[in-house]
Motif scaffolding. Structure first.
Motif, PDB file in Angstrom:
ATOM      1  N   ILE A 131       0.858  -1.174   0.000  1.00  0.00           N
ATOM      2  CA  ILE A 131       0.000   0.000   0.000  1.00  0.00           C
ATOM      3  C   ILE A 131       0.906   1.240   0.000  1.00  0.00           C
ATOM      4  O   ILE A 131       1.855   1.305   0.793  1.00  0.00           O
ATOM      5  CB  ILE A 131      -0.931  -0.011   1.227  1.00  0.00           C
ATOM      6  N   GLY A 165      -5.685  -4.239  14.209  1.00  0.00           N
ATOM      7  CA  GLY A 165      -6.381  -2.952  14.260  1.00  0.00           C
ATOM      8  C   GLY A 165      -5.979  -2.014  15.389  1.00  0.00           C
ATOM      9  O   GLY A 165      -6.354  -0.850  15.391  1.00  0.00           O
ATOM     10  N   MET A 168      -4.447   1.799  15.086  1.00  0.00           N
ATOM     11  CA  MET A 168      -4.789   2.316  13.764  1.00  0.00           C
ATOM     12  C   MET A 168      -5.724   3.517  13.876  1.00  0.00           C
ATOM     13  O   MET A 168      -6.606   3.530  14.720  1.00  0.00           O
ATOM     14  CB  MET A 168      -5.511   1.234  12.943  1.00  0.00           C
ATOM     15  N   LYS A 201      -1.763   5.052   2.548  1.00  0.00           N
ATOM     16  CA  LYS A 201      -3.009   5.436   1.897  1.00  0.00           C
ATOM     17  C   LYS A 201      -4.126   4.575   2.489  1.00  0.00           C
ATOM     18  O   LYS A 201      -3.952   3.368   2.668  1.00  0.00           O
ATOM     19  CB  LYS A 201      -2.889   5.165   0.387  1.00  0.00           C
ATOM     20  N   TYR A 202      -5.258   5.183   2.839  1.00  0.00           N
ATOM     21  CA  TYR A 202      -6.380   4.398   3.360  1.00  0.00           C
ATOM     22  C   TYR A 202      -7.219   3.876   2.201  1.00  0.00           C
ATOM     23  O   TYR A 202      -7.661   4.657   1.346  1.00  0.00           O
ATOM     24  CB  TYR A 202      -7.246   5.247   4.302  1.00  0.00           C
ATOM     25  N   ILE A 203      -7.423   2.592   2.170  1.00  0.00           N
ATOM     26  CA  ILE A 203      -8.233   1.972   1.117  1.00  0.00           C
ATOM     27  C   ILE A 203      -9.645   1.781   1.657  1.00  0.00           C
ATOM     28  O   ILE A 203      -9.842   1.108   2.661  1.00  0.00           O
ATOM     29  CB  ILE A 203      -7.603   0.629   0.682  1.00  0.00           C
ATOM     30  N   GLN A 232     -16.058  -9.399   9.259  1.00  0.00           N
ATOM     31  CA  GLN A 232     -15.453  -9.263  10.586  1.00  0.00           C
ATOM     32  C   GLN A 232     -16.095  -8.089  11.312  1.00  0.00           C
ATOM     33  O   GLN A 232     -16.710  -7.221  10.706  1.00  0.00           O
ATOM     34  CB  GLN A 232     -13.939  -9.122  10.471  1.00  0.00           C
ATOM     35  N   HIS A 235     -12.417  -5.934  13.964  1.00  0.00           N
ATOM     36  CA  HIS A 235     -11.183  -6.673  13.626  1.00  0.00           C
ATOM     37  C   HIS A 235     -11.203  -8.120  14.093  1.00  0.00           C
ATOM     38  O   HIS A 235     -10.179  -8.790  14.101  1.00  0.00           O
ATOM     39  CB  HIS A 235      -9.941  -5.945  14.146  1.00  0.00           C
ATOM     40  N   GLU A 275      -1.569 -11.966   4.167  1.00  0.00           N
ATOM     41  CA  GLU A 275      -2.825 -11.213   4.037  1.00  0.00           C
ATOM     42  C   GLU A 275      -2.693 -10.129   2.975  1.00  0.00           C
ATOM     43  O   GLU A 275      -1.666  -9.447   2.916  1.00  0.00           O
ATOM     44  CB  GLU A 275      -3.162 -10.506   5.353  1.00  0.00           C
ATOM     45  N   LEU A 277      -5.070  -6.867   0.988  1.00  0.00           N
ATOM     46  CA  LEU A 277      -6.307  -6.115   0.790  1.00  0.00           C
ATOM     47  C   LEU A 277      -6.544  -6.040  -0.712  1.00  0.00           C
ATOM     48  O   LEU A 277      -5.599  -5.884  -1.488  1.00  0.00           O
ATOM     49  CB  LEU A 277      -6.198  -4.691   1.361  1.00  0.00           C
ATOM     50  N   LEU A 287      -0.583  -6.901   3.008  1.00  0.00           N
ATOM     51  CA  LEU A 287      -0.945  -6.277   4.278  1.00  0.00           C
ATOM     52  C   LEU A 287      -0.017  -6.737   5.400  1.00  0.00           C
ATOM     53  O   LEU A 287       0.696  -5.944   5.988  1.00  0.00           O
ATOM     54  CB  LEU A 287      -2.406  -6.601   4.611  1.00  0.00           C
ATOM     55  N   THR A 438     -14.998  -5.510   3.909  1.00  0.00           N
ATOM     56  CA  THR A 438     -14.660  -5.499   5.345  1.00  0.00           C
ATOM     57  C   THR A 438     -15.596  -4.626   6.195  1.00  0.00           C
ATOM     58  O   THR A 438     -15.536  -4.691   7.417  1.00  0.00           O
ATOM     59  CB  THR A 438     -13.212  -5.025   5.556  1.00  0.00           C
ATOM     60  N   HIS A 439     -16.438  -3.810   5.556  1.00  0.00           N
ATOM     61  CA  HIS A 439     -17.373  -2.985   6.329  1.00  0.00           C
ATOM     62  C   HIS A 439     -18.807  -3.477   6.221  1.00  0.00           C
ATOM     63  O   HIS A 439     -19.752  -2.750   6.529  1.00  0.00           O
ATOM     64  CB  HIS A 439     -17.252  -1.515   5.901  1.00  0.00           C
TER      65      HIS A 439
HETATM   66  C1  MV4 Z   1      -6.046  -1.012   6.197  1.00  0.00           C
HETATM   67  C2  MV4 Z   1      -7.332  -0.730   5.714  1.00  0.00           C
HETATM   68  C3  MV4 Z   1      -7.446   0.192   4.710  1.00  0.00           C
HETATM   69  N1  MV4 Z   1      -6.355   0.814   4.224  1.00  0.00           N
HETATM   70  N2  MV4 Z   1      -4.984  -0.362   5.667  1.00  0.00           N
HETATM   71  C4  MV4 Z   1      -7.373  -3.756   9.842  1.00  0.00           C
HETATM   72  C5  MV4 Z   1      -6.585  -4.728  10.646  1.00  0.00           C
HETATM   73  C6  MV4 Z   1      -5.172  -4.559  10.231  1.00  0.00           C
HETATM   74  N3  MV4 Z   1      -4.524  -5.815  10.151  1.00  0.00           N
HETATM   75  C7  MV4 Z   1      -5.222  -3.875   8.922  1.00  0.00           C
HETATM   76  N4  MV4 Z   1      -6.550  -3.369   8.760  1.00  0.00           N
HETATM   77  C8  MV4 Z   1      -6.867  -2.535   7.746  1.00  0.00           C
HETATM   78  N5  MV4 Z   1      -5.833  -1.886   7.168  1.00  0.00           N
HETATM   79  C9  MV4 Z   1      -5.159   0.507   4.720  1.00  0.00           C
HETATM   80  N6  MV4 Z   1      -4.089   1.143   4.214  1.00  0.00           N
HETATM   81  C10 MV4 Z   1      -8.408  -1.413   6.262  1.00  0.00           C
HETATM   82  C11 MV4 Z   1      -8.186  -2.310   7.299  1.00  0.00           C
HETATM   83  C12 MV4 Z   1      -9.344  -2.946   7.818  1.00  0.00           C
HETATM   84  C13 MV4 Z   1      -9.532  -4.311   7.707  1.00  0.00           C
HETATM   85  C14 MV4 Z   1      -8.589  -5.140   7.104  1.00  0.00           C
HETATM   86  C15 MV4 Z   1      -8.791  -6.499   7.032  1.00  0.00           C
HETATM   87  C16 MV4 Z   1      -9.952  -7.060   7.544  1.00  0.00           C
HETATM   88  C17 MV4 Z   1     -10.882  -6.261   8.148  1.00  0.00           C
HETATM   89  C18 MV4 Z   1     -10.690  -4.878   8.238  1.00  0.00           C
HETATM   90  C19 MV4 Z   1     -11.661  -4.086   8.841  1.00  0.00           C
HETATM   91  C20 MV4 Z   1     -11.462  -2.751   8.948  1.00  0.00           C
HETATM   92  C21 MV4 Z   1     -10.308  -2.187   8.445  1.00  0.00           C
END
Ligand code: MV4
Length: 498
Positions: A131, A165, A168, A201-203, A232, A235, A275, A277, A287, A438-439
């Protein structure tokens, strides 16, 4: 091969590991805390040793005590399961120093993958997409600000030693930046003893897709395809499935090869999960690496036929992986629902207590990995996972149908569980279509939350039936026997029609 393995865990995963040991002709040593004297996992051990008082710090996290027990019982190896000490490099090192095999990666690989900034840099070198964001931390807020401007808002601040999480924070504008970075640093310090944070960067609403990888001490590496874990809450994964509804053969191949490159670049051995994303344009980004057997490993076992815990033990013993990437196939579809002792009516607070009645589902394509039994008092000290319900079928639709039926059959009385909540997820239209991210739970809260009103009506109904003795009218499925109560006869049921 090892003669004896100490299993440094409890609950369903300790049972799972013990079964794999016995299949290999290996004796097992179980460990338990004071409150776990009667825990189910001990029934699967050849020998059991008390390791301390109930709080995890004095028992399942007590490194010196566990290594001492391994030595005194003559165990050649320790399997850490997941959670507790599973990804603790200090523990892996203590095992190595005591001449006991830690069934997992070496302590160096464990340290590397536990450090997000270090693993991002390792992964970048082998051309696996990461990312966009910082490649090192900084003490200067202006470095954070300029990175945020380069990659564009929203950004996310993460703890380098974080995971799951914690630490974060999403930052949507320059005005929030300084406060969020400072708060992230404080949270990282208190949670991980290290305040190092970085920006990415936030995805928005990504999907969480992970690849199971095995790598042996001879350099052989295979992936066992993906698991989609986007469902989930806070987290905490709740439902996982494989294959992912969104991967095609091409993307699966690319991500699988990327996962193997990551594991190899980290000089990682044993079972590990990479992992990713996946964003809405189907771009994938590395990730993190999960350096343990995962809760959701059974769905991979169901579709690939590979026993992951057995492979972990054999790899730790120095065996070669005897199959190649071309041998790995996904056969059918598998899904897992995690059964937790928690109360969806009370903000999902843990709901420990005595199980007064337990009926675990069974049938074609159904697997239950359970750490509890009828009459067991679920203690409040640990993760509230009770069991995992796994369904397999030849296609996704049939797999969902089996999961729905099995959840319907699953009866746990005496404590609150998330079983009804799971049923509402699995039957939601968007989930059935594979249209989720994830949301999903936040976005569908209205439909997924329990409805008090109907529960009260149900309770009154059950009480009336109990008083009038008119059993068997609620459910034609039940064979009324004079020994059972209406609760046992009706199984799980719910009034609907709002
Ligand atoms: C992120 C993301 C969006 N953008 N990073 C959540 C747990 C941690 N291991 C990483 N996580 C995330 N990182 C960026 N740059 C969104 C999440 C995230 C998420 C990731 C995997 C599974 C569920 C999630 C729920 C909310 C946010």
């Amino acid at each position: 091969m090892f003669k004896k393995i100490l299993i440094a865990n409890r609950g369903e995963i300790a049972v799972r590991v013990a079964q794999a040991c016995h299949e290999l002709g290996i004796a097992t040593v179980g460990v338990f805390s004071t409150v776990d004297t009667g825990s189910k996992h001990l029934r699967f051990m050849d020998d059991s040793v008390w390791i301390g008082d109930s709080p995890p710090q004095t028992s399942y996290l007590n490194i010196t005590r566990i290594v001492d027990v391994a030595k005194s019982t003559g165990a050649d190896a320790i399997h850490p399961g997941y959670g507790f000490l599973a990804e603790n490099a200090e523990f892996a090192r203590a095992c190595e120093d005591a001449g006991i095999t830690f069934i997992g990666p070496g302590s160096n690989a464990l340290s590397l993958v536990g450090d997000k900034i270090a693993s991002r840099n390792t992964v970048k070198k082998v051309n696996v997409p990461i990312i966009p964001g910082m490649e090192g931390s900084s003490a200067d807020i202006d470095d954070f600000r300029s990175m945020a401007e380069t990659i564009g808002y929203p950004v996310i601040v993460k703890a380098s030693l974080g995971g799951g999480g914690k630490g974060m924070r999403i930052i949507r504008s320059d005005a929030e930046l300084a406060d969020c970075v400072a708060a992230g640093q404080r949270e990282a310090q208190s949670a991980f003893g290290d305040s190092t944070v970085y920006l990415e960067k936030y995805i928005e609403k990504p999907r969480h897709i992970e690849f199971q990888v095995l790598r042996d001490h001879h350099g052989n590496v295979v992936h066992l395809c993906e698991r989609e874990c986007s469902i989930q809450r806070r987290h905490q994964k709740i439902v996982e499935e494989t294959p992912s509804p969104v991967l095609d053969a091409q993307l699966r191949h690319e991500m699988g090869e990327a996962a193997k490159k990551v594991i190899t670049a980290a000089a990682y051995t044993n079972a590990g999960t990479v992992e990713f994303l996946l964003d809405h344009q189907r771009n994938f980004y590395f990730l993190e690496v999960n350096a343990r057997v995962q809760v959701e490993h059974p769905i991979t076992e169901m579709v690939t036929g590979v026993d992951i815990v057995r492979q972990q033990i054999k790899i730790a013993d120095g065996c070669r992986i005897v199959f190649s990437q071309g041998d790995v196939q996904q056969n059918g579809h598998a899904m897992e629902s995690r059964i937790y002792a928690e109360d969806p009516h009370q903000q999902f607070m843990p709901s420990p207590g005595r199980i007064l009645y337990l009926n675990e589902p069974q049938g074609p394509g159904i697997r239950v990995d359970s750490g509890v039994y009828d009459g067991w008092n679920v203690p409040p000290h640990y993760d509230p996972i009770l069991s995992k319900l796994i369904a397999w079928a030849e296609d996704r639709e049939h797999c969902i149908a089996r999961m729905v039926q099995a959840l319907e059959q699953y009866t746990i009385l005496g404590i609150r569980t998330n079983i009804d909540f799971l049923s509402r997820i699995i039957t939601a239209t968007a989930f059935r279509k594979g249209d989720y991210h994830t949301h999903f739970i936040d976005d569908h809260e209205q439909r997924l939350m329990p409805k008090f009103k109907h529960q009260r009506v149900a309770l009154v109904g059950a009480a009336l039936i109990s008083l009038t003795g008119k059993r068997g009218q609620l459910s034609s499925k039940s064979a009324a026997s004079p020994q059972t109560t209406p609760w046992q006869e009706v199984g799980r049921w719910e009034l609907s029609g709002d």
